[in-house]
Motif scaffolding. Structure first.
Motif, mmCIF file in Angstrom:
data_model
loop_
_atom_site.group_PDB
_atom_site.id
_atom_site.type_symbol
_atom_site.label_atom_id
_atom_site.label_comp_id
_atom_site.label_asym_id
_atom_site.label_seq_id
_atom_site.Cartn_x
_atom_site.Cartn_y
_atom_site.Cartn_z
ATOM 1 N N MET A 3 0.858 -1.181 0.000
ATOM 2 C CA MET A 3 0.000 0.000 0.000
ATOM 3 C C MET A 3 0.894 1.231 0.000
ATOM 4 N N ASP A 4 0.610 2.152 -0.883
ATOM 5 C CA ASP A 4 1.404 3.366 -1.031
ATOM 6 C C ASP A 4 1.235 4.277 0.194
ATOM 7 N N ALA A 5 2.340 4.695 0.786
ATOM 8 C CA ALA A 5 2.321 5.522 1.999
ATOM 9 C C ALA A 5 1.633 6.866 1.761
ATOM 10 N N LYS A 6 1.849 7.481 0.605
ATOM 11 C CA LYS A 6 1.211 8.771 0.305
ATOM 12 C C LYS A 6 -0.307 8.628 0.219
ATOM 13 N N LEU A 7 -0.764 7.525 -0.357
ATOM 14 C CA LEU A 7 -2.196 7.280 -0.449
ATOM 15 C C LEU A 7 -2.794 7.093 0.943
ATOM 16 N N ASP A 35 -4.287 -3.921 -4.598
ATOM 17 C CA ASP A 35 -3.688 -2.640 -4.186
ATOM 18 C C ASP A 35 -4.647 -1.453 -4.309
#
Length: 59
Positions: A1-5, A41
């Protein structure tokens, strides 16, 4: 999972912060006691598809 998201996503019900559970592949809202599944994702941020967390489950 993307940290910024993860930083910008909020609960669609209460607009509160979400906690990422990597092992379960879901985002959890503690106040609403809802778990939003992550498929391929992509977080599924629909209240109707959210898992209601049992009272006994730690959030």
């Amino acid at each position: 999972m993307d940290a910024k998201l993860l930083e910008i996503l909020v609960c669609p019900v209460c607009k509160g912060p979400l906690h990422y559970r990597k092992a379960e592949q879901e985002l959890v809202c503690s106040p609403c006691r809802l778990g939003f599944q992550i498929r391929d994702d992509i977080p599924v941020m629909l209240e109707d598809e959210a898992r209601k967390l049992p009272d006994a489950e730690e959030v």
